[in-house]
Design a protein around this motif. Sequence first.
Motif, PDB file in Angstrom:
ATOM      1  N   TYR A 220      53.646  77.520  10.251  1.00  0.00           N
ATOM      2  CA  TYR A 220      53.864  79.042  10.467  1.00  0.00           C
ATOM      3  C   TYR A 220      54.472  79.580   9.286  1.00  0.00           C
ATOM      4  O   TYR A 220      54.444  80.677   8.863  1.00  0.00           O
ATOM      5  CB  TYR A 220      54.489  79.539  11.902  1.00  0.00           C
ATOM      6  CG  TYR A 220      53.756  79.045  12.903  1.00  0.00           C
ATOM      7  CD1 TYR A 220      52.245  78.827  13.007  1.00  0.00           C
ATOM      8  CD2 TYR A 220      54.444  78.555  14.156  1.00  0.00           C
ATOM      9  CE1 TYR A 220      51.709  78.240  14.266  1.00  0.00           C
ATOM     10  CE2 TYR A 220      53.740  78.346  15.316  1.00  0.00           C
ATOM     11  CZ  TYR A 220      52.482  78.170  15.259  1.00  0.00           C
ATOM     12  OH  TYR A 220      51.659  77.682  16.321  1.00  0.00           O
TER      13      TYR A 220
ATOM     14  N   SER B  20      52.697  72.329  15.245  1.00  0.00           N
ATOM     15  CA  SER B  20      53.540  72.821  14.026  1.00  0.00           C
ATOM     16  C   SER B  20      54.678  71.783  13.500  1.00  0.00           C
ATOM     17  O   SER B  20      54.863  71.169  13.978  1.00  0.00           O
ATOM     18  CB  SER B  20      54.597  73.893  14.315  1.00  0.00           C
ATOM     19  OG  SER B  20      55.415  74.164  13.715  1.00  0.00           O
TER      20      SER B  20
ATOM     21  N   ASP C 256      56.537  72.994  11.059  1.00  0.00           N
ATOM     22  CA  ASP C 256      57.619  73.665  10.548  1.00  0.00           C
ATOM     23  C   ASP C 256      59.186  73.011  10.924  1.00  0.00           C
ATOM     24  O   ASP C 256      59.325  72.408  11.827  1.00  0.00           O
ATOM     25  CB  ASP C 256      57.677  74.886  11.234  1.00  0.00           C
ATOM     26  CG  ASP C 256      56.656  76.082  10.793  1.00  0.00           C
ATOM     27  OD1 ASP C 256      56.682  76.778   9.833  1.00  0.00           O
ATOM     28  OD2 ASP C 256      55.522  75.973  11.638  1.00  0.00           O
TER      29      ASP C 256
ATOM     30  N   GLU D  76      62.976  75.775  13.488  1.00  0.00           N
ATOM     31  CA  GLU D  76      62.660  75.825  14.957  1.00  0.00           C
ATOM     32  C   GLU D  76      62.858  77.493  15.261  1.00  0.00           C
ATOM     33  O   GLU D  76      61.750  77.868  16.025  1.00  0.00           O
ATOM     34  CB  GLU D  76      63.615  75.186  15.777  1.00  0.00           C
ATOM     35  CG  GLU D  76      63.314  75.317  17.279  1.00  0.00           C
ATOM     36  CD  GLU D  76      64.020  74.473  18.185  1.00  0.00           C
ATOM     37  OE1 GLU D  76      63.698  74.307  19.401  1.00  0.00           O
ATOM     38  OE2 GLU D  76      65.417  74.130  17.746  1.00  0.00           O
TER      39      GLU D  76
ATOM     40  N   TRP E 264      59.270  78.810  14.066  1.00  0.00           N
ATOM     41  CA  TRP E 264      57.980  78.354  15.089  1.00  0.00           C
ATOM     42  C   TRP E 264      58.134  79.359  16.285  1.00  0.00           C
ATOM     43  O   TRP E 264      57.106  79.775  16.751  1.00  0.00           O
ATOM     44  CB  TRP E 264      58.268  76.898  15.249  1.00  0.00           C
ATOM     45  CG  TRP E 264      57.452  76.485  16.428  1.00  0.00           C
ATOM     46  CD1 TRP E 264      56.117  76.370  16.436  1.00  0.00           C
ATOM     47  CD2 TRP E 264      57.806  75.865  17.592  1.00  0.00           C
ATOM     48  NE1 TRP E 264      55.592  75.897  17.650  1.00  0.00           N
ATOM     49  CE2 TRP E 264      56.846  75.605  18.173  1.00  0.00           C
ATOM     50  CE3 TRP E 264      59.094  75.534  17.968  1.00  0.00           C
ATOM     51  CZ2 TRP E 264      56.816  74.980  19.323  1.00  0.00           C
ATOM     52  CZ3 TRP E 264      59.138  75.053  19.520  1.00  0.00           C
ATOM     53  CH2 TRP E 264      57.988  74.666  20.030  1.00  0.00           C
TER      54      TRP E 264
ATOM     55  N   CYS F 161      50.863  75.599  22.092  1.00  0.00           N
ATOM     56  CA  CYS F 161      51.576  75.514  20.748  1.00  0.00           C
ATOM     57  C   CYS F 161      52.918  74.577  20.927  1.00  0.00           C
ATOM     58  O   CYS F 161      53.736  74.597  21.889  1.00  0.00           O
ATOM     59  CB  CYS F 161      52.261  76.628  20.095  1.00  0.00           C
ATOM     60  SG  CYS F 161      50.894  78.118  20.003  1.00  0.00           S
TER      61      CYS F 161
ATOM     62  N   ARG G  84      55.431  71.562  18.789  1.00  0.00           N
ATOM     63  CA  ARG G  84      56.408  71.387  17.315  1.00  0.00           C
ATOM     64  C   ARG G  84      56.684  69.939  17.299  1.00  0.00           C
ATOM     65  O   ARG G  84      57.285  69.412  18.181  1.00  0.00           O
ATOM     66  CB  ARG G  84      57.445  72.525  17.252  1.00  0.00           C
ATOM     67  CG  ARG G  84      58.275  72.140  15.956  1.00  0.00           C
ATOM     68  CD  ARG G  84      59.295  73.086  15.746  1.00  0.00           C
ATOM     69  NE  ARG G  84      60.264  72.865  14.699  1.00  0.00           N
ATOM     70  CZ  ARG G  84      61.101  72.154  14.903  1.00  0.00           C
ATOM     71  NH1 ARG G  84      61.757  72.014  15.932  1.00  0.00           N
ATOM     72  NH2 ARG G  84      62.248  71.965  13.682  1.00  0.00           N
TER      73      ARG G  84
END
Length: 376
Positions: free
Chosen positions: A277, A307, A309, A312, A315, A326, A328
């Motif tokens: 993102y 993700s 990214d 955190e 995100w 979604c 991560r």
Amino acid sequence: MKKYLYLLTVIVTFSACHRNDFTVTGNVSDAEGKTLYFEATQIDKIVTLDSIKLKSDGKFTFYAPKTEFPEFYRLRLGSSYIHFAIDSTETVTFQTSGKSFTDYSVEGSEENKQIQEVSKAGSLLKNEVDKILSNTGTSDSIRIANAKRLLNALDQYKKTTLPIIYGNPKSKAAYFAIFQQVNGNIIFDPFDKEDSKAIRAVANAYDVYYKGSHRAKQLYNMAIASLQAERQLKQPTLLEQAKEASLIDISLPDIKGKQQKLSDLKGKVVLLDFTAYQTDYSPEYNILLAKIYKQFRDKGFEIYQVSLDNNENFWKVSASNLPWICVRDEASIYSTVANLYNVKNLPSAFLIDRTGAIQKRIASIESISGEIQKLL
């Protein structure tokens, strides 16, 4: 006469006691009765070295033995901090106020003026991140605006710090900039291509000028991990060997901390999407995904978005109102999962049929609707 001889002896003895010390001195106005702490900022912990209960004049003086290599310290008043670094028997003087402790002046060290500059940039970034986190909403326009604001805030921070880092990578200010965090998240990511260049610059300088120091070793380990991540992404993966025929399961946490397994979606057509993102393409890209999701979600279609990214908070802000799954991977580009799926560029997406078999790697998200319709 004896009185003067006694005073002279005390002065000489005092001077000899602090011959190999550095001195931190100054004044904190409007802080009578408050306790000022002098602390060492070690790699893995904070150690209190001394403290003083401030009097009406606000004056303070601390001493500590000089170290072989540069070390980092801070003055703490309540929950406010002044960060600085020392590498000799220098004297550093601070002037500040108990009402605005972090708005200070420093004399006796040009590098500590640069550390002050980095600290101010970090404070501005944190303030902007906090504002963005409080500005949540369900609309695409809000998410895009938040993403752009955060990218701009990060750019502004790096515009301040990168000249300091590349201008003198062996400096204490360069090291300080590399390890700054916002809400527990590092700003310079060792697994980000551009950030890793800055980290390696400082690591190389510290290895030359401060070889053997624990901070040089810390930087060296970060630089090596970054290089290993890049090399790992170039290696053949299990997915290539299997010719993308079978599913490699993924289990990662969503924004609420719940583990979401890719295999639990068997029976649906799934778009497995690897993204970040914290990129320029992300807002518009997710708008395209939202249109596709709205078109097919009631027909047995789901998106499982991973993700990579490193931040955190970024995100969570970006993913908070997205309707699909979604998750991560905090390992960022060092992600084992991304490596197994041979992800070398972002975004990268795969279509998975109802049986859980990978059907194809998606070259263009704009032309995916027809492929999804076939599998449904």
